[in-house]
Scaffold this motif. Sequence first.
Motif, PDB file in Angstrom:
ATOM      1  N   ASN A 272      12.561  20.494  -0.066  1.00 40.38           N
ATOM      2  CA  ASN A 272      12.319  19.047  -0.152  1.00 40.38           C
ATOM      3  C   ASN A 272      13.299  18.342  -1.078  1.00 40.38           C
ATOM      4  OD1 ASN A 272      10.093  19.308   1.592  1.00 40.38           O
ATOM      5  ND2 ASN A 272       8.738  19.779  -0.133  1.00 40.38           N
ATOM      6  N   LEU A 273      14.543  18.817  -1.081  1.00 37.81           N
ATOM      7  CA  LEU A 273      15.591  18.160  -1.868  1.00 37.81           C
ATOM      8  C   LEU A 273      16.637  17.515  -0.978  1.00 37.81           C
ATOM      9  CD1 LEU A 273      16.306  20.576  -4.870  1.00 37.81           C
ATOM     10  CD2 LEU A 273      15.154  18.373  -4.922  1.00 37.81           C
ATOM     11  N   LEU A 274      16.937  18.164   0.142  1.00 35.66           N
ATOM     12  CA  LEU A 274      17.960  17.676   1.064  1.00 35.66           C
ATOM     13  C   LEU A 274      17.327  17.333   2.405  1.00 35.66           C
ATOM     14  CD1 LEU A 274      20.743  20.238   0.178  1.00 35.66           C
ATOM     15  CD2 LEU A 274      20.909  17.763  -0.141  1.00 35.66           C
ATOM     16  N   PHE A 275      17.799  16.236   2.998  1.00 34.53           N
ATOM     17  CA  PHE A 275      17.200  15.749   4.228  1.00 34.53           C
ATOM     18  C   PHE A 275      18.286  15.441   5.253  1.00 34.53           C
ATOM     19  CE2 PHE A 275      14.624  14.607   0.557  1.00 34.53           C
ATOM     20  CZ  PHE A 275      13.420  15.201   0.898  1.00 34.53           C
ATOM     21  N   ASP A 276      17.971  15.749   6.497  1.00 35.05           N
ATOM     22  CA  ASP A 276      18.911  15.606   7.615  1.00 35.05           C
ATOM     23  C   ASP A 276      18.821  14.183   8.169  1.00 35.05           C
ATOM     24  OD1 ASP A 276      20.381  15.815   9.930  1.00 35.05           O
ATOM     25  OD2 ASP A 276      19.522  17.733  10.536  1.00 35.05           O
ATOM     26  N   VAL A 277      19.942  13.452   8.152  1.00 35.08           N
ATOM     27  CA  VAL A 277      19.919  12.066   8.627  1.00 35.08           C
ATOM     28  C   VAL A 277      19.619  11.971  10.125  1.00 35.08           C
ATOM     29  CG1 VAL A 277      21.478  11.247   6.826  1.00 35.08           C
ATOM     30  CG2 VAL A 277      22.424  12.037   9.008  1.00 35.08           C
ATOM     31  N   ARG A 278      19.857  13.060  10.876  1.00 28.67           N
ATOM     32  CA  ARG A 278      19.579  13.058  12.312  1.00 28.67           C
ATOM     33  C   ARG A 278      18.084  13.203  12.628  1.00 28.67           C
ATOM     34  NH1 ARG A 278      24.440  16.386  13.252  1.00 28.67           N
ATOM     35  NH2 ARG A 278      25.748  15.433  14.859  1.00 28.67           N
ATOM     36  N   ALA A 279      17.374  13.928  11.792  1.00 33.48           N
ATOM     37  CA  ALA A 279      15.994  14.294  12.096  1.00 33.48           C
ATOM     38  C   ALA A 279      15.138  13.055  12.318  1.00 33.48           C
ATOM     39  CB  ALA A 279      15.408  15.138  10.965  1.00 33.48           C
ATOM     40  N   GLY A 280      14.418  13.056  13.442  1.00 32.85           N
ATOM     41  CA  GLY A 280      13.578  11.932  13.806  1.00 32.85           C
ATOM     42  C   GLY A 280      14.315  10.820  14.526  1.00 32.85           C
ATOM     43  N   ARG A 281      15.618  11.013  14.787  1.00 35.24           N
ATOM     44  CA  ARG A 281      16.408   9.944  15.401  1.00 35.24           C
ATOM     45  C   ARG A 281      17.074  10.352  16.714  1.00 35.24           C
ATOM     46  NH1 ARG A 281      17.057   8.703   9.780  1.00 35.24           N
ATOM     47  NH2 ARG A 281      16.343   6.540   9.474  1.00 35.24           N
ATOM     48  N   GLY A 282      17.693  11.517  16.746  1.00 35.84           N
ATOM     49  CA  GLY A 282      18.396  11.918  17.955  1.00 35.84           C
ATOM     50  C   GLY A 282      19.319  13.091  17.680  1.00 35.84           C
ATOM     51  N   PHE A 283      19.900  13.621  18.738  1.00 38.96           N
ATOM     52  CA  PHE A 283      20.758  14.800  18.598  1.00 38.96           C
ATOM     53  C   PHE A 283      22.159  14.439  18.107  1.00 38.96           C
ATOM     54  CE2 PHE A 283      17.732  15.997  22.009  1.00 38.96           C
ATOM     55  CZ  PHE A 283      17.108  17.032  21.354  1.00 38.96           C
ATOM     56  N   TYR A 284      22.725  13.370  18.637  1.00 38.13           N
ATOM     57  CA  TYR A 284      24.097  12.980  18.302  1.00 38.13           C
ATOM     58  C   TYR A 284      25.017  14.201  18.387  1.00 38.13           C
ATOM     59  CZ  TYR A 284      21.747   8.818  16.573  1.00 38.13           C
ATOM     60  OH  TYR A 284      20.976   7.685  16.460  1.00 38.13           O
ATOM     61  N   ASN A 285      25.014  14.835  19.549  1.00 38.49           N
ATOM     62  CA  ASN A 285      25.764  16.079  19.732  1.00 38.49           C
ATOM     63  C   ASN A 285      27.253  15.853  19.489  1.00 38.49           C
ATOM     64  OD1 ASN A 285      23.432  17.508  20.490  1.00 38.49           O
ATOM     65  ND2 ASN A 285      23.619  16.805  22.595  1.00 38.49           N
ATOM     66  N   SER A 286      27.796  16.547  18.508  1.00 35.64           N
ATOM     67  CA  SER A 286      29.210  16.366  18.165  1.00 35.64           C
ATOM     68  C   SER A 286      30.115  17.408  18.819  1.00 35.64           C
ATOM     69  CB  SER A 286      29.379  16.417  16.644  1.00 35.64           C
ATOM     70  OG  SER A 286      28.908  17.647  16.126  1.00 35.64           O
ATOM     71  N   PHE A 287      29.524  18.446  19.366  1.00 37.13           N
ATOM     72  CA  PHE A 287      30.284  19.504  20.037  1.00 37.13           C
ATOM     73  C   PHE A 287      29.525  19.883  21.312  1.00 37.13           C
ATOM     74  CE2 PHE A 287      31.166  23.900  21.047  1.00 37.13           C
ATOM     75  CZ  PHE A 287      32.509  24.049  20.816  1.00 37.13           C
ATOM     76  N   SER A 288      30.182  20.088  22.435  1.00 36.61           N
ATOM     77  CA  SER A 288      31.600  20.061  22.679  1.00 36.61           C
ATOM     78  C   SER A 288      31.991  18.760  23.367  1.00 36.61           C
ATOM     79  CB  SER A 288      31.973  21.254  23.556  1.00 36.61           C
ATOM     80  OG  SER A 288      33.201  21.105  24.197  1.00 36.61           O
ATOM     81  N   ALA A 289      33.089  18.178  22.918  1.00 38.25           N
ATOM     82  CA  ALA A 289      33.590  16.960  23.543  1.00 38.25           C
ATOM     83  C   ALA A 289      34.270  17.262  24.872  1.00 38.25           C
ATOM     84  CB  ALA A 289      34.577  16.270  22.604  1.00 38.25           C
ATOM     85  N   ARG A 290      34.456  18.548  25.163  1.00 34.45           N
ATOM     86  CA  ARG A 290      35.198  18.924  26.376  1.00 34.45           C
ATOM     87  C   ARG A 290      34.311  19.454  27.487  1.00 34.45           C
ATOM     88  NH1 ARG A 290      40.301  22.036  23.409  1.00 34.45           N
ATOM     89  NH2 ARG A 290      41.206  20.149  22.454  1.00 34.45           N
ATOM     90  N   ASN A 291      33.061  19.742  27.169  1.00 33.24           N
ATOM     91  CA  ASN A 291      32.164  20.308  28.174  1.00 33.24           C
ATOM     92  C   ASN A 291      30.792  19.663  28.031  1.00 33.24           C
ATOM     93  OD1 ASN A 291      30.505  21.855  29.823  1.00 33.24           O
ATOM     94  ND2 ASN A 291      31.502  23.786  29.312  1.00 33.24           N
ATOM     95  N   ILE A 292      30.442  18.800  28.976  1.00 33.13           N
ATOM     96  CA  ILE A 292      29.196  18.046  28.897  1.00 33.13           C
ATOM     97  C   ILE A 292      27.963  18.952  28.973  1.00 33.13           C
ATOM     98  CG2 ILE A 292      28.992  17.647  31.390  1.00 33.13           C
ATOM     99  CD1 ILE A 292      28.030  14.807  30.690  1.00 33.13           C
ATOM    100  N   PHE A 293      28.115  20.151  29.527  1.00 30.35           N
ATOM    101  CA  PHE A 293      26.985  21.074  29.681  1.00 30.35           C
ATOM    102  C   PHE A 293      26.784  21.962  28.452  1.00 30.35           C
ATOM    103  CE2 PHE A 293      28.539  20.272  34.027  1.00 30.35           C
ATOM    104  CZ  PHE A 293      27.400  19.673  34.549  1.00 30.35           C
ATOM    105  N   MET A 294      27.713  21.919  27.518  1.00 31.30           N
ATOM    106  CA  MET A 294      27.636  22.775  26.327  1.00 31.30           C
ATOM    107  C   MET A 294      27.754  21.904  25.091  1.00 31.30           C
ATOM    108  SD  MET A 294      27.228  25.862  27.482  1.00 31.30           S
ATOM    109  CE  MET A 294      27.745  26.994  26.192  1.00 31.30           C
TER     110      MET A 294
END
Length: 333
Positions: A272-294
Amino acid sequence: MEKFKKILKIIIYVIAVFTVLCSMFSLFRNAEIRYFKMLDFPRIQLFIISLICFAILIFTINKRNWYNYIILIGLLISITINSVFLINYTPLVASQVPLAKSPFDNNNQLHLLLANVKMSNKNAKSLINLISINDPDIILAMETDSWWNNKLKVLENTYPYFQLKTNEAVYGMSLYSKFPIKEMNIEYLNNKNVPSFQSTITLPSNKEIALHCLHPVPPSHFKDLPDNANQEENALKKIGKRVQNSKLPTVIAGDLNDVVWSYVDNLTNTKNLLFDVRAGRGFYNSFSARNIFMRWPLDHVFVTKEFQLKKIKRLSKIGSDHFPIYIELALID
């Protein structure tokens, strides 16, 4: 036609069984077998495939056969397993980092852009254009080499505070800041070829924050780099100890080569010290920009409780295999 239907049904059975087994083995992601850990990455894909197979089979199979029930139950288990992890990255759960409410104190804000440029990528113009459009306060570029540092030299007029650490082992890192950097330490938490930055940043309000930038290796074997298979990844745990001992509001940013799935406490050995800015909002998938299925989230920002989130967005492609991530944070008094 009947033969085709039979072949198609067999293919669906094979895909369903394979997906169920992968989902179950993914629960052993902390085992000393890197292939189990790698099954932690495609949870979105495993969930979608399980859902599709279940929908097809529920309406097409002969339910009088006992093995069909086993497959359907297995698919439900697979859907459940992956849902438990993925739900933390959807609006169905509360955000870990609260949304900042206006009015904002401009002097207590931090706009951060993360970009794994991929060392072999030679399209620096796209990244520089994104920086110009979004105008971040701090830029963290990863996988930089001497070619990239030369191309990014144009940033130095706008970002007079910077730290560059180049190597040819893919793990170079470059940090550019509009705000003064009071302290900057280059460290090697796990290996001489994998640098990390520990900085103290002074905001326009004169308040100080700690910024940790890192890029640990993925759970696979790379020559001359620490191998996460059969050994514990200690980089984040070392950072976690520093966060526990620090009195400064803290931001941890980088390509962690891990999907995390709101697994921050376990990765950093904090509670309970560090918190993920994504959690509760969305995936915001940063990888892979070259393969939409991965696609899955690899580039992360964790913050301590003093921060609230104004904005998070995935930016457009820059020729890398990663999308850049842009985040606006507000430091709350």
